[in-house]
Design an enzyme around this catalytic site. Sequence first.
Site, PDB file in Angstrom:
ATOM      1  N   GLU A 167      -6.964   9.997 -14.316  1.00 33.89           N
ATOM      2  CA  GLU A 167      -7.240  10.217 -12.894  1.00 33.89           C
ATOM      3  C   GLU A 167      -6.356  11.335 -12.322  1.00 33.89           C
ATOM      4  O   GLU A 167      -6.819  12.184 -11.572  1.00 33.89           O
ATOM      5  CB  GLU A 167      -7.012   8.905 -12.130  1.00 33.89           C
TER       6      GLU A 167
ATOM      7  N   GLU B 286       0.834  -1.208   0.000  1.00 35.12           N
ATOM      8  CA  GLU B 286       0.000   0.000   0.000  1.00 35.12           C
ATOM      9  C   GLU B 286       0.866   1.255   0.000  1.00 35.12           C
ATOM     10  O   GLU B 286       1.841   1.350   0.756  1.00 35.12           O
ATOM     11  CB  GLU B 286      -0.880  -0.033   1.249  1.00 35.12           C
TER      12      GLU B 286
ATOM     13  N   SER C   2     -25.165   7.175 -16.841  1.00 32.17           N
ATOM     14  CA  SER C   2     -24.934   5.993 -16.006  1.00 32.17           C
ATOM     15  C   SER C   2     -26.246   5.473 -15.478  1.00 32.17           C
ATOM     16  O   SER C   2     -27.213   6.233 -15.335  1.00 32.17           O
ATOM     17  CB  SER C   2     -24.021   6.343 -14.835  1.00 32.17           C
TER      18      SER C   2
ATOM     19  N   GLY D 181     -17.059   4.099  -3.548  1.00 28.88           N
ATOM     20  CA  GLY D 181     -16.606   4.649  -2.271  1.00 28.88           C
ATOM     21  C   GLY D 181     -16.162   3.596  -1.263  1.00 28.88           C
ATOM     22  O   GLY D 181     -15.874   3.916  -0.116  1.00 28.88           O
TER      23      GLY D 181
ATOM     24  N   ASP E 130      -4.276   0.436  -9.390  1.00 33.18           N
ATOM     25  CA  ASP E 130      -5.680   0.051  -9.571  1.00 33.18           C
ATOM     26  C   ASP E 130      -5.968  -0.300 -11.029  1.00 33.18           C
ATOM     27  O   ASP E 130      -6.615  -1.304 -11.331  1.00 33.18           O
ATOM     28  CB  ASP E 130      -6.593   1.188  -9.106  1.00 33.18           C
TER      29      ASP E 130
ATOM     30  N   LEU F 285     -12.646  -0.030  -3.449  1.00 31.86           N
ATOM     31  CA  LEU F 285     -12.415  -1.165  -4.347  1.00 31.86           C
ATOM     32  C   LEU F 285     -12.159  -0.689  -5.776  1.00 31.86           C
ATOM     33  O   LEU F 285     -12.299  -1.438  -6.742  1.00 31.86           O
ATOM     34  CB  LEU F 285     -13.618  -2.116  -4.308  1.00 31.86           C
ATOM     35  N   SER F 286     -11.808   0.579  -5.899  1.00 28.26           N
ATOM     36  CA  SER F 286     -11.433   1.149  -7.200  1.00 28.26           C
ATOM     37  C   SER F 286     -12.548   1.136  -8.229  1.00 28.26           C
ATOM     38  O   SER F 286     -12.352   0.755  -9.382  1.00 28.26           O
ATOM     39  CB  SER F 286     -10.199   0.448  -7.780  1.00 28.26           C
ATOM     40  N   SER F 287     -13.716   1.580  -7.805  1.00 32.94           N
ATOM     41  CA  SER F 287     -14.802   1.732  -8.778  1.00 32.94           C
ATOM     42  C   SER F 287     -14.394   2.751  -9.842  1.00 32.94           C
ATOM     43  O   SER F 287     -14.803   2.637 -10.997  1.00 32.94           O
ATOM     44  CB  SER F 287     -16.086   2.166  -8.076  1.00 32.94           C
ATOM     45  N   SER F 288     -13.576   3.719  -9.469  1.00 31.98           N
ATOM     46  CA  SER F 288     -13.177   4.735 -10.454  1.00 31.98           C
ATOM     47  C   SER F 288     -12.236   4.140 -11.509  1.00 31.98           C
ATOM     48  O   SER F 288     -12.412   4.370 -12.707  1.00 31.98           O
ATOM     49  CB  SER F 288     -12.532   5.936  -9.768  1.00 31.98           C
TER      50      SER F 288
HETATM   51  C1  GLA Z   1      -5.328   4.254  -4.102  1.00 35.27           C
HETATM   52  C2  GLA Z   1      -4.565   4.679  -5.349  1.00 35.27           C
HETATM   53  C3  GLA Z   1      -3.495   3.676  -5.716  1.00 35.27           C
HETATM   54  C4  GLA Z   1      -2.602   3.353  -4.519  1.00 35.27           C
HETATM   55  C5  GLA Z   1      -3.448   3.036  -3.293  1.00 35.27           C
HETATM   56  C6  GLA Z   1      -2.606   2.865  -2.064  1.00 35.27           C
HETATM   57  O1  GLA Z   1      -6.055   3.097  -4.366  1.00 35.27           O
HETATM   58  O2  GLA Z   1      -5.459   4.835  -6.430  1.00 35.27           O
HETATM   59  O3  GLA Z   1      -2.737   4.168  -6.792  1.00 35.27           O
HETATM   60  O4  GLA Z   1      -1.700   4.389  -4.265  1.00 35.27           O
HETATM   61  O5  GLA Z   1      -4.422   4.036  -3.038  1.00 35.27           O
HETATM   62  O6  GLA Z   1      -1.817   1.757  -2.164  1.00 35.27           O
END
Ligand code: GLA
Length: 380
Positions: free
Chosen positions: A158, A30, A64, A120, A170, A123-126
């Site tokens: 992004e 992380e 959407s 939110g 992500d 989980l990287s919805s974006s």
């Molecule tokens: C978010 C960012 C990633 C990464 C994580 C932390 O998800 O989009 O690029 O930096 O935080 O590991």
Amino acid sequence: MTLAQQFEDRFGSVPAGIWAAPGRVNVIGEHTDYNDGFVLPFAIDRATLVAAAVRQDSAVRVSSTFSESGEIVVTDLSGLKAGDVDGWAAYPVGVLWALREAGHELQGMDLLIDSQVPVGAGLSSSAAIECAVAVAANELYRLGLNGSELALIGQRAENEMVGAPTGLMDQSASLLGKEGHAVFLDCRSQHAELVPLPMKEDGLALLVIDTRVSHSHATGGYASRRRACEVGADIMGVPALRDLSEADLREASGLLDDETFRRVRHVVTENARVQAAVELLRTDGPRAIAPLLDASHVSMRDDFEISCPELDLAVDSSREAGALGSRMTGGGFGGSAIALVQVEDVDRVSAAVTDAFDRAGFKEPVIFAVSPADGAGRVS
Ligand code: GLA
């Protein structure tokens, strides 16, 4: 109504196809991605879909299924500049903008987005939106870009259109993921290796505990952590914290102020944990990495200071109830924790965490299992 029918309803024509891109969880690693370091995420079995069609002009129309009003955001790619688009439309439009900025020839698109990745939840919805649009544009405009190249496009969207200074993890997970595997990515070289993650086979489940505490990486803590890492690397005289090893920490403690030192120590030890986890996965399987998950959380809580009471409680209560290892996942300040549990303990751990949140007066968490799935591609 199918997504294709909804597309027709909103835009008055049929889509050329439907593409999907998954969200991700990060097993370990992380805040290492923007330090040129190592990450070990996987694509999850929840995806964002986009129904798409090319246009003959440079307009982009996006809508959407989660905007109830059926609102259509219309922008024009010609003359568009970084930061020009606000709100969630910045993700899809940003991808088309970034492709053009990188010199690819494309006109506009009509896009209808349907997200099954909880928004939110960390989980990287974006990234899932970005990657779904990126693979659709790549195919419809015959750009011939590979997953690693598309990941950079998503990151640029992004960073520059949305304004969040995030790394490459992500998008790489969403594009390069494979069922049953995690993606071991060297964020400096972009070299990616698939590492088997046999969860079910080993009687294990990975639980996501969504604390429902929302976070934004465009503001505040995320950006300040990134800056602290850059300052640390600068003082240590290296291009990025990736270039430091645990043996350098003694020298670092003499040169850096206490806070910067702890930020640096997190990144250096986290990079080592990712590499150790990959080794252990290859030799002993997922059960063996549990202590590294715990250590990663402690490092984020105490050194990097990106946890919050809800994440700490998710981790502590799941461990007390029998999880083998647990940590917050993603950027921090909210979002989700992950817990590695034996299949027979899933219900007990889930109930114990829910109960602990109730007693603490926190919102009820949303808890579900995820498994490693295939990365982005065309579905119809
Ligand atoms: C978010 C960012 C990633 C990464 C994580 C932390 O998800 O989009 O690029 O930096 O935080 O590991």
